[in-house]
Design a protein around this motif. Structure first.
Motif, short mmCIF file in Angstrom:
data_model
loop_
_atom_site.label_atom_id
_atom_site.label_comp_id
_atom_site.label_asym_id
_atom_site.label_seq_id
_atom_site.Cartn_x
_atom_site.Cartn_y
_atom_site.Cartn_z
N GLY A 54 0.79 -1.22 0.00
CA GLY A 54 0.00 0.00 0.00
C GLY A 54 0.82 1.28 0.00
N LEU A 55 2.16 1.16 0.11
CA LEU A 55 3.00 2.34 0.09
C LEU A 55 3.51 2.59 -1.33
N SER A 56 4.11 3.74 -1.55
CA SER A 56 4.60 4.11 -2.87
C SER A 56 5.67 3.12 -3.35
N PRO A 57 5.56 2.64 -4.61
CA PRO A 57 6.57 1.70 -5.12
C PRO A 57 7.98 2.27 -5.09
N GLN A 58 8.09 3.61 -5.26
CA GLN A 58 9.42 4.22 -5.22
C GLN A 58 10.05 4.16 -3.84
N ARG A 59 9.23 3.96 -2.81
CA ARG A 59 9.75 3.94 -1.44
C ARG A 59 9.94 2.52 -0.91
N GLU A 60 9.62 1.50 -1.71
CA GLU A 60 9.68 0.13 -1.22
C GLU A 60 11.09 -0.26 -0.80
N LEU A 61 12.07 -0.09 -1.69
CA LEU A 61 13.44 -0.47 -1.36
C LEU A 61 14.04 0.39 -0.23
N PRO A 62 13.84 1.73 -0.24
CA PRO A 62 14.32 2.50 0.91
C PRO A 62 13.71 2.05 2.24
N ILE A 63 12.41 1.69 2.22
CA ILE A 63 11.77 1.24 3.45
C ILE A 63 12.38 -0.09 3.90
N ILE A 64 12.59 -1.01 2.97
CA ILE A 64 13.21 -2.29 3.33
C ILE A 64 14.63 -2.05 3.84
N ALA A 175 27.41 -12.59 15.88
CA ALA A 175 27.42 -11.43 14.98
C ALA A 175 27.38 -11.89 13.52
N LEU A 176 28.16 -12.92 13.18
CA LEU A 176 28.17 -13.43 11.81
C LEU A 176 26.81 -14.01 11.43
N VAL A 177 26.20 -14.75 12.35
CA VAL A 177 24.87 -15.31 12.10
C VAL A 177 23.86 -14.18 11.89
N GLY A 178 23.90 -13.18 12.77
CA GLY A 178 22.96 -12.07 12.66
C GLY A 178 23.08 -11.32 11.34
N ILE A 179 24.32 -11.05 10.93
CA ILE A 179 24.54 -10.32 9.67
C ILE A 179 24.09 -11.17 8.48
N ALA A 180 24.48 -12.45 8.47
CA ALA A 180 24.15 -13.32 7.34
C ALA A 180 22.63 -13.48 7.18
N ILE A 181 21.95 -13.70 8.30
CA ILE A 181 20.50 -13.90 8.22
C ILE A 181 19.79 -12.60 7.82
N THR A 182 20.26 -11.47 8.33
CA THR A 182 19.63 -10.20 7.97
C THR A 182 19.79 -9.91 6.49
N VAL A 183 21.00 -10.09 5.96
CA VAL A 183 21.24 -9.87 4.53
C VAL A 183 20.39 -10.82 3.70
N GLY A 184 20.33 -12.10 4.11
CA GLY A 184 19.54 -13.08 3.37
C GLY A 184 18.06 -12.77 3.38
N VAL A 185 17.53 -12.46 4.56
CA VAL A 185 16.09 -12.20 4.69
C VAL A 185 15.68 -10.97 3.89
N TYR A 186 16.36 -9.85 4.12
CA TYR A 186 15.91 -8.61 3.50
C TYR A 186 16.31 -8.52 2.04
N GLY A 187 17.34 -9.26 1.63
CA GLY A 187 17.61 -9.37 0.20
C GLY A 187 16.49 -10.10 -0.51
#
Length: 312
Positions: A54-64, A175-187
């Motif tokens: 429901g938000l602007s498509p131009q703002r989707e990636l910045p929001i993520i 820290a490595l687990v947190g970074i890897a999972i965050t990058v994977g999930v939000y990518g």
């Protein structure tokens, strides 16, 4: 002098070997902890896309991007040191804290379900009345708040796989687990929410197959987002309920956890061709029922409060 140089080189070689062994320990520990926590990634991935619907498509990636940074902050600045401190000095507190977080997830999901059942027009009108930045900030804040609970479960599961390591190795591995999972999930979330743009780009190619695939992606996007919104709410219920069920077992209240486990086990045995999948589904349904009951009680109780009724 030569003898001193040789001794120094021997010391350097010994330190290098020790560092290499430590790196191997960290890598192995991170892989082990990450594999155990990976199951929560499905829940996290399903929950997040609903915050950009429901938000602007131009703002989707910045929001993520904002949510991803908030998730990293949750994991590295708050949860990692808290997990290490609690594990070292108050391990008894981890389970009740996780259960409180699970109850909050159940409450949020139950609120969404109640609003869909009794009508959420008031909220929709309120969202339409506020400016885009306020709405975006609200969505990001809600997503980061929900991520805090899911990330806490990830860090707790990962830490449970690192019991015999030094605190330094545990910290690096977490820290490595947190970074890897965050990058994977939000990518993955970014790829999902931009699927329609990818499809639109494919429709402009000269290749007929690419155009067909592109049109299919564009048509499928609204359906996929609706499905993910439903799955995201369901994920909050079954993750929150699962945390509560596991906490009950930790406190010796085993009747309900054993009932869910035994039911799932028998269901899996009844259909051996897909036993593991069936057992998981039944277990998730059991946890979701618990989550709905807990979340419904909390949400219903809050709706009965005078201040809450006045706010609505």
């Amino acid at each position: 002098m030569a003898g001193g140089l040789v001794a120094l080189l021997d010391d350097v070689a010994a330190i290098a070997k020790l560092a290499a062994a430590s790196l191997d320990d960290v890598a192995a520990a991170s892989a082990r902890a990450g594999a155990k926590a990976a199951g929560v990634v499905i829940d996290d991935t399903a929950v997040t896309p609903r915050y950009v619907v429901g938000l602007s498509p131009q703002r989707e990636l910045p929001i993520i991007g904002k949510i991803a940074l908030g998730s990293l902050r949750n994991k590295l600045l708050f949860l990692l040191p808290a997990a290490l401190l609690l594990s070292a000095f108050a391990p008894w507190a981890i389970t009740p804290i996780l259960m409180a977080g699970g109850a909050f997830l159940c409450f949020e999901a139950s609120e969404k379900i109640l609003e869909s059942l009794i009508g959420g027009h008031g909220e929709a009108e309120e969202e339409a009345a506020v400016d885009a930045k306020t709405l975006e900030d609200r969505q990001v804040s809600g997503a980061i708040r929900t991520d805090l609970i899911l990330s806490a479960e990830i860090m707790a599961i990962a830490l449970s796989e690192l019991p015999d390591l030094s605190i330094g190795t545990q910290a690096i591995a977490l820290a490595l687990v947190g970074i890897a999972i965050t990058v994977g999930v939000y990518g993955l979330v970014a790829a999902i929410v931009k699927m329609d743009d990818i499809g639109l780009h494919l429709t402009q190619r000269d290749n007929a197959l690419a155009q067909t695939v592109g049109r299919g992606l564009v048509k499928a996007m609204p359906v996929l987002l609706r499905i993910l919104a439903i799955v995201g709410t369901a994920a909050m219920v079954w993750v929150g309920g699962g945390i509560i069920v596991h906490g009950m077992e930790e406190f010796g209240l085993t009747t309900l956890p054993h009932l869910i486990h035994d039911t799932a086990h028998h269901a899996g045995e009844a259909l051996p061709f897909a036993g593991a999948a069936i057992a998981w589904i039944v277990s998730a349904i059991g946890a979701a029922i618990v989550g709905l009951i807990v979340g419904g009680v909390i949400a219903g109780g809050l709706h009965l409060l005078p201040s809450r009724k006045g706010a609505h």
